[in-house]
Write a protein that holds these residues in place. Structure first.
Motif, PDB file in Angstrom:
ATOM      1  N   LYS A 154       0.832  -1.212   0.000  1.00 20.18           N
ATOM      2  CA  LYS A 154       0.000   0.000   0.000  1.00 20.18           C
ATOM      3  C   LYS A 154       0.863   1.257   0.000  1.00 20.18           C
ATOM      4  O   LYS A 154       0.508   2.264  -0.632  1.00 20.18           O
ATOM      5  CB  LYS A 154      -0.936  -0.028   1.199  1.00 20.18           C
ATOM      6  CG  LYS A 154      -1.983  -1.134   1.140  1.00 20.18           C
ATOM      7  CD  LYS A 154      -2.923  -1.067   2.332  1.00 20.18           C
ATOM      8  CE  LYS A 154      -3.985  -2.166   2.244  1.00 20.18           C
ATOM      9  NZ  LYS A 154      -4.906  -2.140   3.414  1.00 20.18           N
ATOM     10  N   ALA A 155       1.984   1.208   0.708  1.00 24.96           N
ATOM     11  CA  ALA A 155       2.883   2.361   0.709  1.00 24.96           C
ATOM     12  C   ALA A 155       3.439   2.603  -0.687  1.00 24.96           C
ATOM     13  O   ALA A 155       3.622   3.758  -1.109  1.00 24.96           O
ATOM     14  CB  ALA A 155       4.011   2.126   1.708  1.00 24.96           C
ATOM     15  N   GLY A 156       3.703   1.517  -1.438  1.00 27.78           N
ATOM     16  CA  GLY A 156       4.203   1.672  -2.794  1.00 27.78           C
ATOM     17  C   GLY A 156       3.218   2.383  -3.702  1.00 27.78           C
ATOM     18  O   GLY A 156       3.613   3.183  -4.567  1.00 27.78           O
ATOM     19  N   HIS A 240       9.627   6.799  10.458  1.00 30.81           N
ATOM     20  CA  HIS A 240       9.934   6.699   9.032  1.00 30.81           C
ATOM     21  C   HIS A 240      10.176   8.085   8.450  1.00 30.81           C
ATOM     22  O   HIS A 240       9.765   9.100   9.037  1.00 30.81           O
ATOM     23  CB  HIS A 240       8.787   6.023   8.271  1.00 30.81           C
ATOM     24  CG  HIS A 240       8.517   4.615   8.708  1.00 30.81           C
ATOM     25  ND1 HIS A 240       7.766   4.321   9.825  1.00 30.81           N
ATOM     26  CD2 HIS A 240       8.913   3.417   8.188  1.00 30.81           C
ATOM     27  CE1 HIS A 240       7.690   3.008   9.971  1.00 30.81           C
ATOM     28  NE2 HIS A 240       8.370   2.447   8.989  1.00 30.81           N
ATOM     29  N   MET A 241      10.823   8.107   7.301  1.00 32.12           N
ATOM     30  CA  MET A 241      11.118   9.367   6.614  1.00 32.12           C
ATOM     31  C   MET A 241      10.957   9.166   5.109  1.00 32.12           C
ATOM     32  O   MET A 241      11.338   8.133   4.551  1.00 32.12           O
ATOM     33  CB  MET A 241      12.532   9.840   6.942  1.00 32.12           C
ATOM     34  CG  MET A 241      12.918  11.141   6.269  1.00 32.12           C
ATOM     35  SD  MET A 241      14.484  11.800   6.899  1.00 32.12           S
ATOM     36  CE  MET A 241      13.979  12.338   8.542  1.00 32.12           C
ATOM     37  N   LEU A 242      10.398  10.176   4.476  1.00 35.43           N
ATOM     38  CA  LEU A 242      10.191  10.192   3.031  1.00 35.43           C
ATOM     39  C   LEU A 242      11.235  11.115   2.413  1.00 35.43           C
ATOM     40  O   LEU A 242      11.347  12.287   2.798  1.00 35.43           O
ATOM     41  CB  LEU A 242       8.779  10.688   2.722  1.00 35.43           C
ATOM     42  CG  LEU A 242       8.202  10.438   1.330  1.00 35.43           C
ATOM     43  CD1 LEU A 242       8.117   8.947   1.046  1.00 35.43           C
ATOM     44  CD2 LEU A 242       6.827  11.079   1.216  1.00 35.43           C
ATOM     45  N   ARG A 263       3.315  16.410   1.622  1.00 39.17           N
ATOM     46  CA  ARG A 263       2.614  16.319   2.912  1.00 39.17           C
ATOM     47  C   ARG A 263       1.381  15.421   2.813  1.00 39.17           C
ATOM     48  O   ARG A 263       1.048  14.721   3.763  1.00 39.17           O
ATOM     49  CB  ARG A 263       2.237  17.711   3.409  1.00 39.17           C
ATOM     50  CG  ARG A 263       3.412  18.500   3.947  1.00 39.17           C
ATOM     51  CD  ARG A 263       2.956  19.770   4.637  1.00 39.17           C
ATOM     52  NE  ARG A 263       4.068  20.544   5.127  1.00 39.17           N
ATOM     53  CZ  ARG A 263       4.676  20.351   6.297  1.00 39.17           C
ATOM     54  NH1 ARG A 263       4.262  19.369   7.085  1.00 39.17           N
ATOM     55  NH2 ARG A 263       5.672  21.124   6.682  1.00 39.17           N
ATOM     56  N   ARG A 264       0.701  15.446   1.681  1.00 39.96           N
ATOM     57  CA  ARG A 264      -0.450  14.568   1.528  1.00 39.96           C
ATOM     58  C   ARG A 264      -0.014  13.100   1.549  1.00 39.96           C
ATOM     59  O   ARG A 264      -0.658  12.257   2.193  1.00 39.96           O
ATOM     60  CB  ARG A 264      -1.185  14.882   0.225  1.00 39.96           C
ATOM     61  CG  ARG A 264      -2.488  14.096   0.067  1.00 39.96           C
ATOM     62  CD  ARG A 264      -3.221  14.489  -1.189  1.00 39.96           C
ATOM     63  NE  ARG A 264      -2.498  14.065  -2.387  1.00 39.96           N
ATOM     64  CZ  ARG A 264      -2.901  14.319  -3.634  1.00 39.96           C
ATOM     65  NH1 ARG A 264      -4.004  15.025  -3.824  1.00 39.96           N
ATOM     66  NH2 ARG A 264      -2.193  13.911  -4.662  1.00 39.96           N
ATOM     67  N   ALA A 265       1.086  12.803   0.849  1.00 38.09           N
ATOM     68  CA  ALA A 265       1.606  11.432   0.888  1.00 38.09           C
ATOM     69  C   ALA A 265       2.053  11.058   2.289  1.00 38.09           C
ATOM     70  O   ALA A 265       1.860   9.914   2.738  1.00 38.09           O
ATOM     71  CB  ALA A 265       2.770  11.304  -0.101  1.00 38.09           C
ATOM     72  N   MET A 266       2.661  12.004   2.997  1.00 35.19           N
ATOM     73  CA  MET A 266       3.080  11.748   4.374  1.00 35.19           C
ATOM     74  C   MET A 266       1.890  11.369   5.249  1.00 35.19           C
ATOM     75  O   MET A 266       1.948  10.408   6.027  1.00 35.19           O
ATOM     76  CB  MET A 266       3.775  12.994   4.944  1.00 35.19           C
ATOM     77  CG  MET A 266       4.129  12.911   6.416  1.00 35.19           C
ATOM     78  SD  MET A 266       4.690  14.514   7.067  1.00 35.19           S
ATOM     79  CE  MET A 266       3.138  15.433   7.057  1.00 35.19           C
ATOM     80  N   MET A 267       0.781  12.107   5.129  1.00 33.22           N
ATOM     81  CA  MET A 267      -0.404  11.807   5.933  1.00 33.22           C
ATOM     82  C   MET A 267      -1.014  10.464   5.549  1.00 33.22           C
ATOM     83  O   MET A 267      -1.502   9.720   6.416  1.00 33.22           O
ATOM     84  CB  MET A 267      -1.444  12.926   5.765  1.00 33.22           C
ATOM     85  CG  MET A 267      -0.980  14.289   6.257  1.00 33.22           C
ATOM     86  SD  MET A 267      -0.422  14.255   7.979  1.00 33.22           S
ATOM     87  CE  MET A 267      -1.953  13.788   8.798  1.00 33.22           C
ATOM     88  N   ASP A 268      -0.961  10.110   4.257  1.00 30.08           N
ATOM     89  CA  ASP A 268      -1.483   8.809   3.835  1.00 30.08           C
ATOM     90  C   ASP A 268      -0.640   7.668   4.411  1.00 30.08           C
ATOM     91  O   ASP A 268      -1.174   6.630   4.813  1.00 30.08           O
ATOM     92  CB  ASP A 268      -1.500   8.726   2.306  1.00 30.08           C
ATOM     93  CG  ASP A 268      -2.541   9.649   1.690  1.00 30.08           C
ATOM     94  OD1 ASP A 268      -3.459  10.078   2.421  1.00 30.08           O
ATOM     95  OD2 ASP A 268      -2.433   9.942   0.483  1.00 30.08           O
ATOM     96  N   LEU A 269       0.668   7.855   4.462  1.00 26.83           N
ATOM     97  CA  LEU A 269       1.538   6.827   5.034  1.00 26.83           C
ATOM     98  C   LEU A 269       1.331   6.705   6.544  1.00 26.83           C
ATOM     99  O   LEU A 269       1.368   5.601   7.094  1.00 26.83           O
ATOM    100  CB  LEU A 269       3.002   7.155   4.728  1.00 26.83           C
ATOM    101  CG  LEU A 269       3.418   7.052   3.253  1.00 26.83           C
ATOM    102  CD1 LEU A 269       4.815   7.608   3.050  1.00 26.83           C
ATOM    103  CD2 LEU A 269       3.353   5.601   2.781  1.00 26.83           C
TER     104      LEU A 269
END
Length: 404
Positions: A154-156, A240-242, A263-269
């Motif tokens: 899912k993260a992918g 974790h870090m993006l 930031r949107r991807a960060m919140m989804d992760l």
């Protein structure tokens, strides 16, 4: 009044001067900084000012940096010397540095390490004791417990969408132990993963330590601007870090897009991790097995069910008596004695006790008769009534009662 420490920077390009001045400005350290382009001018300044610290680039136009260090030490034996080399210059181990009497650092610099050596040199302390390597992945994650498990599939999907939105060269997801969980983007291995994780791990510990200072659940967005690559990093919870990597000519223009889509991807992760994204589990005790991922949250949120120690009755009595303002006298483990004011004789009339013989016990039993209770309850009906209009006005009935 003691004089301010003096330092000399030697670099024809001026880069060393800017690095040193930036480190000093951030710390508000007071000193006298003299910037010269050549080794000959640096030696002349040493004779005039007897500076405490000499910081030189490795490549000078008129003299070798190693020869400059030897001649500077002849002028002032206890001068501290730092030589800054470029990334492509030869390396030098610590024993060789001690033998030559100067600290040798290669760029890009580890800021905390460079600052420690810089201020040790200006303060007259041993610059070699201040020379400490950056923390390893094991040191950075030991005290923060295990890393929560991320659903990589899912993260992918989230990271693939981010790559298409930002057109980044590479996007990596890294955990607190230095493991690269995912890398997506058109250029595989666009950045050295080992070097990247080693450089970023200390900053992940900073996020954890800063959350109590800033309040709430801290998050970060960092930008590293370079000639070859530009790197953005966003914290994903505490574990974790993006990392978003652009070409060096493009990254500066992408700050707004990274701030929005990143930031949107960060919140989804973070949503994938759930509450575990912001929990720190204490280190396990010796011989204690590591809990399963689905048990970690239970362990952290479970309330302490330890049975409270029973409070003796006499202690409860003392507490209540003190709260009511009574004087309490206690001797050791003996039951405390409460001191009450005597009741005045005129305030108590005992004559009513003389009429106890006249009471009819049959009448007393009638008080608990079911028939008597029913009769008493029927007499409590209210004599006051309201009509339908008043009930609607008071909100007891709705206006659409007829329609219903």
């Amino acid at each position: 009044m003691p004089s301010l420490p003096r330092l000399i920077t030697v670099d024809p390009s001026g880069n060393v001067s800017r690095i040193v001045r930036a480190a000093i400005d951030v710390s508000d350290y007071l000193c006298r900084q003299i910037d010269v382009p050549t080794g000959e001018e640096a030696l002349e300044e040493m004779k005039l000012t007897s500076s405490d610290l000499l910081i030189s680039a490795l490549n000078l136009e008129d003299i070798r940096a190693f020869d400059l260090a030897d001649q500077a030490r002849q002028i002032k034996e206890d001068v501290a010397i730092i030589i800054l080399a470029d990334e492509d210059d030869p390396e030098m181990d610590l024993p060789s540095q001690r033998e030559h009497g100067f600290v040798y650092l290669q760029r890009p610099l580890e800021i905390q390490q460079f600052s420690n050596v810089l201020f040790a040199g200006m303060g007259g302390r041993d610059i070699f004791n201040a020379l400490k390597p950056p923390p390893t992945s094991a040191e950075a994650s030991t005290s923060f417990g295990p890393v929560p498990t991320m659903d990589v599939n899912k993260a992918g999907q989230i990271i693939d969408r981010l790559v298409s939105e930002l057109l980044a060269m590479s996007v990596l997801l890294i955990d607190r132990k230095g493991e690269v969980l995912l890398e997506r983007g058109p250029s595989a291995n666009y950045v050295d993963q080992s070097a990247l994780t080693s450089a970023l791990l200390p900053s992940m510990g900073v996020v954890i330590n800063m959350r109590d200072i800033v309040g709430g659940e801290a998050s970060t967005l960092h930008f590293y601007d370079g000639d070859n690559r530009d790197v953005y990093t966003l914290s994903v919870g505490l574990h974790h870090m993006l990392c978003i990597v652009f070409d060096g000519e493009k990254g500066q223009r992408e700050f707004g897009a990274v701030n929005r889509y990143g930031r949107r991807a960060m919140m989804d992760l973070i949503a994938l991790l759930g509450a575990e994204a912001f929990f720190i589990q204490p280190p396990l005790l010796d011989n204690e097995p590591e809990p399963e991922p689905n048990e970690r949250l239970v362990r952290r949120t479970k309330r302490d069910t330890t049975t409270a120690q029973a409070v003796p009755l006499e202690e409860q009595t003392l507490t209540l008596a003190r709260a009511e303002g009574f004087d309490v006298e206690s001797k050791g483990n003996d039951l405390a004695r409460l001191e009450f004011e005597p009741i005045p004789e005129e305030a108590f009339d005992a004559s009513f006790l003389d009429q106890m013989d006249k009471l009819d016990l049959n009448q007393a039993e009638q008080l608990f008769s079911l028939d008597s209770l029913e009769s008493a309850a029927s007499g409590l009906r209210s004599q006051s009534t309201i009509d339908e209009e008043q009930a609607i006005r008071l909100g007891i009935l709705g206006k659409d009662l007829d329609d219903a």
